[in-house]
Design a protein around this motif. Structure first.
Motif, short mmCIF file in Angstrom:
data_model
loop_
_atom_site.label_atom_id
_atom_site.label_comp_id
_atom_site.label_asym_id
_atom_site.label_seq_id
_atom_site.Cartn_x
_atom_site.Cartn_y
_atom_site.Cartn_z
N MET A 1 0.95 -1.66 0.05
CA MET A 1 -0.28 -0.21 0.02
C MET A 1 0.84 1.16 -0.14
O MET A 1 1.76 0.80 1.29
CB MET A 1 -0.91 -0.12 1.00
CG MET A 1 -1.68 1.17 1.26
SD MET A 1 -2.99 0.90 2.86
CE MET A 1 -4.02 -0.78 2.43
N PRO A 2 0.57 2.07 -0.71
CA PRO A 2 1.61 3.40 -1.01
C PRO A 2 1.45 3.98 0.57
O PRO A 2 0.80 4.02 0.91
CB PRO A 2 0.95 4.24 -2.00
CG PRO A 2 -0.31 3.77 -2.30
CD PRO A 2 -0.38 2.22 -2.08
N ALA A 3 2.29 4.75 1.11
CA ALA A 3 2.07 5.97 1.96
C ALA A 3 0.97 7.23 1.85
O ALA A 3 1.23 7.59 0.34
CB ALA A 3 3.89 6.36 1.81
N PRO A 4 0.71 7.52 3.02
CA PRO A 4 -0.02 8.66 2.03
C PRO A 4 0.94 9.87 2.59
O PRO A 4 1.48 9.52 1.85
CB PRO A 4 -0.18 8.85 4.46
CG PRO A 4 0.22 7.70 5.33
CD PRO A 4 0.83 7.20 4.26
N VAL A 5 -0.43 11.10 1.69
CA VAL A 5 0.42 12.03 1.59
C VAL A 5 0.11 13.47 2.51
O VAL A 5 -0.92 12.89 2.48
CB VAL A 5 -0.01 12.11 -0.07
CG1 VAL A 5 0.62 11.41 -1.00
CG2 VAL A 5 -2.11 12.28 -0.77
N VAL A 6 1.05 14.05 2.51
CA VAL A 6 0.03 15.24 3.72
C VAL A 6 0.08 16.38 3.00
O VAL A 6 1.37 16.75 2.09
CB VAL A 6 1.33 15.11 4.78
CG1 VAL A 6 1.48 16.40 5.48
CG2 VAL A 6 0.98 13.18 5.76
N LEU A 7 -0.91 17.03 2.60
CA LEU A 7 -0.98 18.55 2.11
C LEU A 7 -1.26 19.57 3.42
O LEU A 7 -2.25 19.94 3.97
CB LEU A 7 -2.17 18.47 1.41
CG LEU A 7 -2.10 17.88 -0.18
CD1 LEU A 7 -3.05 16.05 0.71
CD2 LEU A 7 -2.67 17.38 -0.84
N THR B 1 5.08 15.04 0.83
CA THR B 1 4.69 15.78 0.87
C THR B 1 3.76 16.23 -0.04
O THR B 1 4.66 15.86 -1.26
CB THR B 1 5.51 17.28 1.61
OG1 THR B 1 6.61 16.80 0.85
CG2 THR B 1 5.61 16.95 3.37
N VAL B 2 2.96 17.10 -0.43
CA VAL B 2 1.75 17.44 -1.88
C VAL B 2 1.79 18.25 -2.04
O VAL B 2 1.10 19.01 -0.71
CB VAL B 2 1.17 16.85 -2.23
CG1 VAL B 2 0.60 16.49 -3.02
CG2 VAL B 2 1.58 14.88 -2.46
N ALA B 3 2.56 19.48 -2.64
CA ALA B 3 1.79 21.04 -2.52
C ALA B 3 0.79 20.72 -2.80
O ALA B 3 0.53 20.58 -3.35
CB ALA B 3 3.43 21.31 -3.15
N VAL B 4 -0.17 22.17 -2.78
CA VAL B 4 -1.48 22.88 -3.26
C VAL B 4 -0.60 24.57 -3.47
O VAL B 4 -0.23 25.24 -2.58
CB VAL B 4 -1.97 23.05 -1.60
CG1 VAL B 4 -3.77 23.26 -2.80
CG2 VAL B 4 -2.39 21.24 -1.31
N GLU B 5 -1.38 24.15 -4.30
CA GLU B 5 -1.63 26.25 -5.26
C GLU B 5 -2.93 26.19 -5.25
O GLU B 5 -3.81 26.15 -5.68
CB GLU B 5 -0.93 25.31 -6.65
CG GLU B 5 -1.12 26.87 -8.10
CD GLU B 5 -1.05 26.68 -9.16
OE1 GLU B 5 -0.83 27.80 -9.70
OE2 GLU B 5 -0.66 25.42 -9.42
N SER B 6 -2.51 27.60 -4.03
CA SER B 6 -3.59 28.37 -4.90
C SER B 6 -3.60 29.22 -4.86
O SER B 6 -2.57 30.52 -4.51
CB SER B 6 -4.25 28.32 -3.11
OG SER B 6 -3.12 28.50 -2.28
N ARG B 7 -4.36 30.14 -5.35
CA ARG B 7 -4.95 31.81 -5.52
C ARG B 7 -5.83 32.31 -5.66
O ARG B 7 -7.29 31.41 -5.12
CB ARG B 7 -4.03 32.05 -6.85
CG ARG B 7 -5.14 31.68 -7.78
CD ARG B 7 -4.09 31.76 -9.22
NE ARG B 7 -4.94 31.63 -10.15
CZ ARG B 7 -4.40 30.92 -10.69
NH1 ARG B 7 -3.39 29.80 -10.65
NH2 ARG B 7 -5.30 30.25 -12.47
#
Length: 245
Positions: free
Chosen positions: A1-7, A27-33
């Motif tokens: 099972m793949p590791a979790p991602v944290v945002l 970690t997974v980046a979140v682009e926001s504007r």
């Protein structure tokens, strides 16, 4: 099972990275504007299909930040995330836990339904549980409460010389007493009289300083500190105590 991602959302990138390192997640980046009309744009920077996605968010300005949290959770679900968890150090909308005047909205329950509908589990720190026995009374998803007393007590022992833990009102007693016990120092609780959201009086008439408290450093402790009005009011008895010495 793949590791979790944290945002990380809402200025929480550093906290998200710390959590990811601690649990072996990515970690997974979140682009926001914001669009010119103020609407929110969100983009998840990497695939999350079949991954457990953990959103770390500061929501101390809930009206502005909760909508982004709900939108991000919905996007992760749509992008194939297997489960979605929320790590919210501050859990908003817990103070309105009863109808004090006819017609008032019990917003703690409204927020509980909103967040329970977009995630599978929630972790928070010392929520404002004054009239609820637990978060299960408000949230239908799995919840976990992390106690902060031990960490606070260790910091006080390390940084404060001869502390005196003071709570500004009766509701703070459960945290004040526990931190004082762990830090092996005395504590006192004041009485708060609220006239409005930003108009409070704090009284120390329930106790009187004695010789055992002289020379101690007051440490004000409460579960919600935002506008600072209660803490500011609680500081005035400290000034009177110092003059009485």
């Amino acid at each position: 099972m793949p590791a979790p991602v944290v945002l990380g959302l809402g200025g929480s990138a550093l906290a998200a990275g710390t959590l990811a390192a601690a649990i072996g997640a990515e970690t997974v980046a979140v682009e926001s504007r914001r669009f010119p009309d103020g609407e929110l744009y969100l983009r998840v920077s990497q695939p999350v299909d079949q991954r457990e996605a953990i959103i770390v968010a500061q929501v101390q300005q809930p009206d502005e930040q909760l909508i982004g949290l709900v939108f991000l959770a919905d996007a992760l679900r749509d992008l194939g995330a297997r489960r979605i968890g929320l790590v919210l150090p501050y859990l908003p909308y817990m103070r309105q836990d009863a109808r004090f005047r006819p017609g008032e909205a019990i917003t703690s329950r409204s927020c509980g339904r909103l967040l329970s509908g977009c995630a599978d589990w929630l972790v928070t720190v010392d929520p404002h549980l004054h009239r609820y026995a637990s978060l299960d009374a408000v949230y239908s998803m799995r919840t976990e409460v992390v106690a902060s007393a031990e960490a606070i007590a260790k910091w006080i022992e390390r940084e404060v010389d001869r502390p005196l833990i003071i709570g500004p009102d009766e509701e703070s007693e459960q945290w004040v007493a526990r931190v004082a016990e762990l830090a092996a120092c005395p504590w006192r609780v004041m009485r708060k009289q609220r006239h409005g959201d930003r108009d409070v009086d704090v009284h120390a008439d329930a106790w009187r300083p004695d010789a055992s408290l002289r020379g101690r450093t007051p440490v004000l402790l409460d579960d919600i500190v935002y506008g600072g009005h209660t803490m500011l009011s609680a500081g005035w008895p400290r000034a009177r105590f110092k003059r009485s010495r």
